[in-house]
Design a protein around this motif. Structure first.
Motif, PDB file in Angstrom:
ATOM      1  N   THR A  16       4.726  -7.019  -7.231  1.00 51.74           N
ATOM      2  CA  THR A  16       3.658  -6.107  -6.354  1.00 51.74           C
ATOM      3  C   THR A  16       2.925  -7.071  -5.931  1.00 51.74           C
ATOM      4  O   THR A  16       2.578  -8.224  -6.190  1.00 51.74           O
ATOM      5  N   ARG A  17       2.119  -6.589  -4.764  1.00 49.74           N
ATOM      6  CA  ARG A  17       1.142  -7.443  -3.904  1.00 49.74           C
ATOM      7  C   ARG A  17      -0.094  -7.820  -5.056  1.00 49.74           C
ATOM      8  O   ARG A  17      -0.739  -8.962  -5.220  1.00 49.74           O
ATOM      9  N   SER A  18      -0.516  -6.855  -5.860  1.00 44.82           N
ATOM     10  CA  SER A  18      -1.530  -6.993  -6.752  1.00 44.82           C
ATOM     11  C   SER A  18      -1.232  -7.963  -7.971  1.00 44.82           C
ATOM     12  O   SER A  18      -2.016  -8.826  -8.305  1.00 44.82           O
ATOM     13  N   TRP A  21      -1.496 -11.360  -6.324  1.00 47.91           N
ATOM     14  CA  TRP A  21      -3.181 -11.932  -6.085  1.00 47.91           C
ATOM     15  C   TRP A  21      -3.607 -12.301  -7.470  1.00 47.91           C
ATOM     16  O   TRP A  21      -4.340 -13.056  -7.870  1.00 47.91           O
TER      17      TRP A  21
END
Length: 401
Positions: A16-18, A21
């Protein structure tokens, strides 16, 4: 299909994007330990009664430890389940950082610096694992996003260490680092997938395969070569720029130099875009553009020494720093993308080799700046940095990778 490949495909749902990051933040935090000693040495030496020679070894041993970690620990990612290996290495980072913070004398401090540097090799275990989770068509974008965290960490490490040391003490930096890595380790332990390598060979044979991989993979040779060249240009510039900024017409103090370093972090914004464009087949154009940008950055940096206005000179030098960082991050992102599209079963060794070789380039750049500065000043340093980029540009023209 190998077990390694099967694992990476089934784990893609967790990318996922989270999570990306989180990985970018982790790499950025960990890497500060490698470069912070360069600014803390002036405080650590007197506090522990170290000689100038001993104090100079703090940064050297940290980076030497990192190099040992790249060649001795990162290849274990091809043997040991990756999540477990990363978490164990991060635990070593926390312990080593705390040990460095609590060091009662020079001997323990230097030993802690060596172990801390080696354990920071967890960065190069984490990046390829995240890359393995990505679909090949999106791998460049993912690597670019994680690399943005790494580059920001490199550029922020010195001003951040200086700020914490000014606020509390040099020991506080290592305590803060240990706490930050511990918190990130808990988050990574929750989010990281398991990745069990398929190969079953001895550790000795794994290390012996380095030369075979380098000989058999032209992409690795070319991308590691240009990465080493651009890292040499990057290190030459940043190793000498503090002295340049403290002299006329800039005459900046420690705080002003730290703020200037923050300007350079703007270059990290290019990494996700470079990764996306690389996924769309623009690798060659991006590499040409990256190396031209590095040359242009040095031209602007020389021009900054010629103009009479302090404000104009500072703008030119700041723009040069940003363009340099953009060029370096593009080359690094495209290089890492290419490396992580090679053999899945050798991902750990490939990344260890790639980073180890461009790390050598960084050491050569620092040495070039140390020699060029006394001979011809700032202009000679910039000329040396530009010459590395010219060699990279020539490589682009004569190779197909």
């Amino acid at each position: 299909m190998t077990a390694s490949e099967t694992t990476s495909i089934t784990d893609r749902s967790g990318l996922t994007r989270s999570f990306v990051w989180l990985a970018a933040t982790a790499t950025g935090v960990i890497v500060t330990n490698l470069f912070a000693p360069q600014i803390l040495v002036g405080l650590i030496g007197p506090a522990l009664g170290m000689s100038a020679r001993q104090a100079g070894m703090i940064s050297t041993l940290t980076l030497l430890g990192y190099a040992l970690g790249l060649f001795l620990l990162v290849p274990l990612a091809d043997l040991i389940e990756n999540k477990r290996l990363i978490l164990l290495t991060l635990a070593g980072t926390v312990i080593a950082a705390l040990g460095t913070a609590l060091a009662p004398d020079a001997k323990w401090l230097l030993a802690g610096a060596l172990v801390l540097g080696a354990s920071c090799a967890a960065i190069q275990m984490l990046v390829p694992l995240v890359a393995a989770m990505a679909d090949p068509a999106e791998r460049g974008q993912v690597i670019g996003e994680v690399m943005s965290g790494l580059m920001i960490g490199i550029l922020l490490s010195r001003p951040l260490a200086s700020f914490i040391a000014d606020l509390w003490s040099w020991r506080a930096f290592y305590v803060v680092s240990a706490a930050s890595v511990a918190i990130l380790s808990l988050a990574l332990g929750w989010r990281l997938p398991r990745l069990q390598p398929a190969i079953r060979v001895s550790y000795a044979r794994l290390l012996a395969s380095f030369w075979t991989l380098l000989r058999q993979e032209p992409v690795l040779r070319v991308r590691a070569w240009t990465a080493a060249l651009v890292m040499a240009a990057f290190t030459a510039f940043w190793a000498a720029v503090a002295l340049r900024l403290s002299a006329a017409p800039f005459e900046l103090g420690a705080r002003g130099i730290g703020i200037f370093a923050l300007v350079g972090t703007a270059g990290a914004a290019a990494t996700p875009l470079a990764g996306r464009l690389g996924d769309r087949g623009w690798e060659r154009a991006l590499l040409y553009g990256a190396h031209v940008l590095i040359i242009l950055a040095q031209v602007l940096s020389v021009a900054a020494a010629i103009v009479g206005s302090q404000a104009c000179a500072l703008v030119l030098l700041g723009l040069g720093a940003v363009l340099l960082d953009v060029g370096v991050t593009i080359d690094q992102t495209i290089g890492r993308r290419a490396i992580n599209l090679l053999r899945p079963e050798a991902r750990g060794r490939l990344n260890g080799l790639f980073v180890g070789l461009f790390f050598i380039g960084g050491a050569i750049g620092a040495a070039a700046a140390a020699v060029a500065g006394p001979i011809g000043g700032w202009t000679t340093v910039c000329t040396a940095a530009a010459s590395f980029a010219v060699l990279a540009l020539v490589t682009d023209a004569i190779t197909e990778h």
